[in-house]
Write a protein that holds these residues in place. Structure first.
Motif, PDB file in Angstrom:
ATOM      1  N   MET A   1      70.943 116.165  11.277  1.00  0.00           N
ATOM      2  CA  MET A   1      71.906 115.865  12.348  1.00  0.00           C
ATOM      3  C   MET A   1      73.281 116.435  11.986  1.00  0.00           C
ATOM      4  O   MET A   1      73.908 117.137  12.761  1.00  0.00           O
ATOM      5  CB  MET A   1      71.962 114.344  12.526  1.00  0.00           C
TER       6      MET A   1
ATOM      7  N   ASP B   1      73.061 120.303  11.792  1.00  0.00           N
ATOM      8  CA  ASP B   1      72.930 120.886  13.126  1.00  0.00           C
ATOM      9  C   ASP B   1      74.244 120.810  13.886  1.00  0.00           C
ATOM     10  O   ASP B   1      74.574 121.681  14.677  1.00  0.00           O
ATOM     11  CB  ASP B   1      71.854 120.144  13.934  1.00  0.00           C
ATOM     12  N   ALA B   2      75.011 119.730  13.638  1.00  0.00           N
ATOM     13  CA  ALA B   2      76.222 119.512  14.423  1.00  0.00           C
ATOM     14  C   ALA B   2      77.424 120.282  13.882  1.00  0.00           C
ATOM     15  O   ALA B   2      78.164 120.910  14.646  1.00  0.00           O
ATOM     16  CB  ALA B   2      76.539 118.022  14.469  1.00  0.00           C
TER      17      ALA B   2
ATOM     18  N   ALA C   1      73.330 129.846  17.026  1.00  0.00           N
ATOM     19  CA  ALA C   1      71.959 129.841  16.492  1.00  0.00           C
ATOM     20  C   ALA C   1      71.170 130.909  17.264  1.00  0.00           C
ATOM     21  O   ALA C   1      70.453 130.597  18.207  1.00  0.00           O
ATOM     22  CB  ALA C   1      71.328 128.467  16.664  1.00  0.00           C
TER      23      ALA C   1
ATOM     24  N   LEU D   1      67.502 130.310  17.827  1.00  0.00           N
ATOM     25  CA  LEU D   1      67.250 128.873  17.991  1.00  0.00           C
ATOM     26  C   LEU D   1      66.735 128.326  16.654  1.00  0.00           C
ATOM     27  O   LEU D   1      67.260 128.711  15.608  1.00  0.00           O
ATOM     28  CB  LEU D   1      66.257 128.607  19.135  1.00  0.00           C
ATOM     29  N   VAL D   2      65.733 127.458  16.702  1.00  0.00           N
ATOM     30  CA  VAL D   2      65.019 127.090  15.467  1.00  0.00           C
ATOM     31  C   VAL D   2      63.542 127.349  15.757  1.00  0.00           C
ATOM     32  O   VAL D   2      63.127 127.291  16.911  1.00  0.00           O
ATOM     33  CB  VAL D   2      65.263 125.623  15.068  1.00  0.00           C
TER      34      VAL D   2
ATOM     35  N   HIS E   1      59.711 127.065  16.555  1.00  0.00           N
ATOM     36  CA  HIS E   1      58.847 126.035  17.144  1.00  0.00           C
ATOM     37  C   HIS E   1      57.401 126.406  16.833  1.00  0.00           C
ATOM     38  O   HIS E   1      57.078 127.574  16.719  1.00  0.00           O
ATOM     39  CB  HIS E   1      59.043 125.986  18.665  1.00  0.00           C
TER      40      HIS E   1
ATOM     41  N   GLY F   1      69.203 126.166  23.393  1.00  0.00           N
ATOM     42  CA  GLY F   1      67.766 126.031  23.556  1.00  0.00           C
ATOM     43  C   GLY F   1      67.425 125.531  24.950  1.00  0.00           C
ATOM     44  O   GLY F   1      68.271 125.494  25.849  1.00  0.00           O
ATOM     45  N   SER F   2      66.160 125.139  25.110  1.00  0.00           N
ATOM     46  CA  SER F   2      65.704 124.699  26.420  1.00  0.00           C
ATOM     47  C   SER F   2      64.550 123.719  26.226  1.00  0.00           C
ATOM     48  O   SER F   2      63.819 123.800  25.241  1.00  0.00           O
ATOM     49  CB  SER F   2      65.227 125.914  27.224  1.00  0.00           C
TER      50      SER F   2
ATOM     51  N   CYS G   1      68.994 121.252  22.089  1.00  0.00           N
ATOM     52  CA  CYS G   1      70.025 120.536  21.334  1.00  0.00           C
ATOM     53  C   CYS G   1      70.403 119.220  22.029  1.00  0.00           C
ATOM     54  O   CYS G   1      70.837 119.232  23.177  1.00  0.00           O
ATOM     55  CB  CYS G   1      71.254 121.431  21.211  1.00  0.00           C
ATOM     56  N   PRO G   2      70.285 118.092  21.321  1.00  0.00           N
ATOM     57  CA  PRO G   2      70.699 116.826  21.933  1.00  0.00           C
ATOM     58  C   PRO G   2      72.215 116.642  21.918  1.00  0.00           C
ATOM     59  O   PRO G   2      72.722 115.672  22.477  1.00  0.00           O
ATOM     60  CB  PRO G   2      70.011 115.772  21.057  1.00  0.00           C
ATOM     61  N   GLY G   3      72.917 117.568  21.259  1.00  0.00           N
ATOM     62  CA  GLY G   3      74.376 117.420  21.140  1.00  0.00           C
ATOM     63  C   GLY G   3      75.149 118.242  22.157  1.00  0.00           C
ATOM     64  O   GLY G   3      76.365 118.433  21.997  1.00  0.00           O
TER      65      GLY G   3
ATOM     66  N   ALA H   1      79.062 118.592  21.928  1.00  0.00           N
ATOM     67  CA  ALA H   1      79.542 119.887  21.430  1.00  0.00           C
ATOM     68  C   ALA H   1      80.464 120.545  22.451  1.00  0.00           C
ATOM     69  O   ALA H   1      81.502 121.111  22.100  1.00  0.00           O
ATOM     70  CB  ALA H   1      78.360 120.797  21.120  1.00  0.00           C
TER      71      ALA H   1
END
Ligand code: HEM
Length: 206
Positions: free
Chosen positions: A1, A4-5, A69, A72-73, A75, A139-140, A145-147, A151
């Motif tokens: 967290m 990532d943030a 990013a 992304l990361v 998957h 991302g999608s 991203c939950p932030g 952000a």
């Protein structure tokens, strides 16, 4: 967290400032917008942000050209599936190249040019929430991203405060080099050096 943030946000702030320093006309327009919509007698607040449409376009254009990013990361599919007719076996690893999507000449005119106006004209309505696949800096889908909201608020407030409070220039007045580093997050290789001059009444800095 935390990783990532903090890394992504810091990198993004750096690219916004670098892009503005390399496009002084854009920086002037943002300053004009700040002067008109907020003025110079008080600091900007969160509630002002909806009125700063040009500034919002600047932030989006920076995310388009310099996604923090870029891949992304990774998957990985947890089971066999079919996506748009393609069979994807379990365990397939997917890397999404946002740098390529966000500079695709079939979608973006003059894709390598820093042009915030595109988000107010040809790409109006395109936002960062992953609904338009040509622009997915966060991302999608459900692993995006939950932030995003946090952000976006932090970035806009931080940069708007800096620009409202100070005039920026570079020591040499030469264009900055925009060399991108390697890694999961896209650092700017060389740091930015700036000279700052206050632009608000001195009482506001106390
Ligand atoms: C400009 C700032 C930021 C950018 C560009 C960004 C971008 C991203 C991207 C591209 C991903 C991967 C999405 C995917 O693979 O589909 C991600 C994941 C993530 N981000 Fe952000 N992010 C930012 C800020 C933040 C902040 C402020 C937070 C937390 C407060 C945060 C928390 C996370 C977390 C926890 C994940 C992993 C989500 C998962 O795996 O389900 N990010 N971010």
């Amino acid at each position: 967290m935390v990783l990532d943030a903090s890394d992504t946000t810091a990198i993004h702030l750096n690219w916004v400032m670098a892009a503005l320093l390399n496009h002084r006309d854009v920086m002037e327009k943002v300053n004009e917008e700040l002067d008109t919509k907020v003025g110079r007698n008080r600091w900007i607040e969160e509630s002002d942000m909806t009125n700063l449409v040009y500034f919002q376009a600047v932030v989006k254009e920076t995310l388009r050209l310099y996604p923090p990013a870029p891949l992304l990361v990774p998957h990985e599919s947890v089971e066999d599936c079919v996506v748009q007719g393609y069979h994807i076996p379990k365990g397939t690893r997917l890397w999404v190249n946002t740098m390529k999507l966000q500079r695709d000449p079939k979608i973006w005119s003059n894709p390598d040019t820093f042009d915030p106006e595109r988000f107010l004209t040809s790409q109006v309505g395109v936002d960062v929430r992953g609904q338009q696949y040509e622009f997915i800096p966060f991302g999608s889908g459900r692993r995006s991203c939950p932030g995003i909201t946090y952000a976006t608020q932090v970035t806009h407030l931080a940069i708007a405060h800096l620009l409202q409070g100070f005039d920026f220039s570079t020591p040499s007045n030469q264009p900055l080099d925009m060399k991108e580093g390697l890694g999961m997050t896209m650092l700017k290789v060389n740091p930015i050096e700036v000279l700052i001059t206050p632009r608000l009444p001195s009482v506001l800095y106390q």
